[in-house]
Design a protein around this motif. Structure first.
Motif, PDB file in Angstrom:
ATOM      1  N   HIS A  31       0.823  -1.226   0.259  1.00 11.32           N
ATOM      2  CA  HIS A  31       0.179   0.113  -0.212  1.00 11.32           C
ATOM      3  C   HIS A  31       0.759   1.174  -0.035  1.00 11.32           C
ATOM      4  O   HIS A  31       0.549   2.338  -0.579  1.00 11.32           O
ATOM      5  CB  HIS A  31      -0.889  -0.029   1.329  1.00 11.32           C
ATOM      6  N   HIS A  32       2.125   1.055   0.610  1.00 10.08           N
ATOM      7  CA  HIS A  32       2.761   2.032   0.527  1.00 10.08           C
ATOM      8  C   HIS A  32       4.645   1.763   0.281  1.00 10.08           C
ATOM      9  O   HIS A  32       4.665   0.614   0.266  1.00 10.08           O
ATOM     10  CB  HIS A  32       2.971   2.751   2.071  1.00 10.08           C
ATOM     11  N   SER A  33       5.381   2.781  -0.105  1.00 11.05           N
ATOM     12  CA  SER A  33       6.568   2.209  -0.319  1.00 11.05           C
ATOM     13  C   SER A  33       7.566   3.701   0.249  1.00 11.05           C
ATOM     14  O   SER A  33       7.388   4.705   0.382  1.00 11.05           O
ATOM     15  CB  SER A  33       6.864   2.236  -1.928  1.00 11.05           C
ATOM     16  N   LEU A  34       8.867   2.982   0.929  1.00 10.91           N
ATOM     17  CA  LEU A  34       9.683   3.783   1.299  1.00 10.91           C
ATOM     18  C   LEU A  34      10.806   3.682   0.523  1.00 10.91           C
ATOM     19  O   LEU A  34      11.285   2.524   0.349  1.00 10.91           O
ATOM     20  CB  LEU A  34       9.918   3.611   2.938  1.00 10.91           C
ATOM     21  N   ASN A  35      11.804   4.655   0.321  1.00 10.82           N
ATOM     22  CA  ASN A  35      13.253   4.335  -0.388  1.00 10.82           C
ATOM     23  C   ASN A  35      14.166   3.885   0.861  1.00 10.82           C
ATOM     24  O   ASN A  35      14.288   4.559   1.582  1.00 10.82           O
ATOM     25  CB  ASN A  35      13.611   5.701  -1.036  1.00 10.82           C
ATOM     26  N   SER A  36      14.421   2.594   0.519  1.00  7.97           N
ATOM     27  CA  SER A  36      15.511   1.945   1.338  1.00  7.97           C
ATOM     28  C   SER A  36      16.712   2.427   1.454  1.00  7.97           C
ATOM     29  O   SER A  36      17.334   2.081   2.572  1.00  7.97           O
ATOM     30  CB  SER A  36      15.303   0.230   1.073  1.00  7.97           C
ATOM     31  N   ARG A  37      17.144   3.395   0.649  1.00  5.22           N
ATOM     32  CA  ARG A  37      18.213   4.114   0.514  1.00  5.22           C
ATOM     33  C   ARG A  37      18.299   5.593   1.022  1.00  5.22           C
ATOM     34  O   ARG A  37      19.288   6.282   0.887  1.00  5.22           O
ATOM     35  CB  ARG A  37      19.077   4.016  -0.971  1.00  5.22           C
TER      36      ARG A  37
END
Length: 255
Positions: A131-137
């Protein structure tokens, strides 16, 4: 006779130790690997103990079952072990062979799902159930999700700023590792103590959990993303795998 069956990471257990009796066969100290420590990884026959052999439910693509019996059970097991509820917020770090299945399982479980991944995979992650995404970097982006997750499943083998990741857990939340990190963890204990957070890990799953996982996958049409090669194309398959470009599991089938 005649049933279609699958065999996962283990081909046998002692079946008499306390762990086996309690149903935790995957933790048995006498577990026997299906391939590791054995010859014939590409043989067309294998001998296994009956407790390790799992009947495949109707409705599952046969070529999808192999990845589910390894990668699928690896990310499904934490949902069972920690009594994750449909109201829980679950995140997966890394969208590869394990992570893309973690998103599908957590979404079908009813959870609010977040993917920690690169910008290039964010749209794909949403297609797989995030449902959501976060930039892992990007630590600053991760920091904005502080206090969000009941469970984070880490599938990666690379180092991250784990203190920042842990701060995204809700009180009593867990950071669970199924990916083998190349470097020791460096973590500050104080924030974990104050929020009663915990670190954990798990290897694959028990035969009982494998059966539940396959039934769940059949019911919710959970499918690993695979590339299929004939056994005669095994060299090409290995080249594809070693290139790091395979999406996301390579399956071999008999000619």
């Amino acid at each position: 006779m005649g049933d279609k069956v699958g065999l996962g990471w283990h081909k046998g257990y002692c079946n008499v130790c306390d762990l086996c009796i309690d149903g935790d066969h995957n933790l048995c100290p006498e577990q026997e690997g299906t391939i590791i420590g054995n010859h014939g990884g590409f043989a067309d026959k294998v001998r296994a103990k009956d407790t390790s052999v799992i009947k495949i439910p109707e409705g599952l693509d046969f070529n999808a079952v192999g990845p589910l019996l390894c990668g699928g059970i690896t990310v499904f097991n934490p949902l069972m072990q920690y009594d994750i509820k449909p109201t829980s917020r679950v995140a997966a770090i890394g969208i590869g062979g394990l992570g893309h299945l973690a998103l599908q399982f957590a979404n079908a479980w009813g959870c609010e799902v977040t993917a920690f991944t690169s910008e290039s995979k964010m749209e794909e992650a949403k297609e797989m159930g995030a449902h959501h995404s976060l930039n892992s970097r990007d630590d600053s982006e991760i920091e904005k999700a502080a206090g969000s997750f009941d469970l984070i499943i880490s599938t990666v083998n690379v180092d991250m700023n784990w203190d920042v990741v842990i701060k995204t857990l809700r009180p009593k939340g867990k950071l669970h590792f199924v990916g083998l990190l190349e470097a020791p963890l460096e973590i500050s204990a104080a924030p974990m103590i104050m929020a009663q957070n915990s670190l954990s890990g798990s290897p694959v799953g028990s035969p009982a959990t494998l059966r539940k996982m396959l039934d769940f996958a059949a019911r919710h049409n959970i499918q690993p993303v695979t590339e299929t090669y004939k056994m005669s194309e095994i060299n090409e398959a290995f080249e594809r795998l070693e290139s790091g470009n395979a999406r996301y599991r390579v399956v071999l089938e008999r000619d």
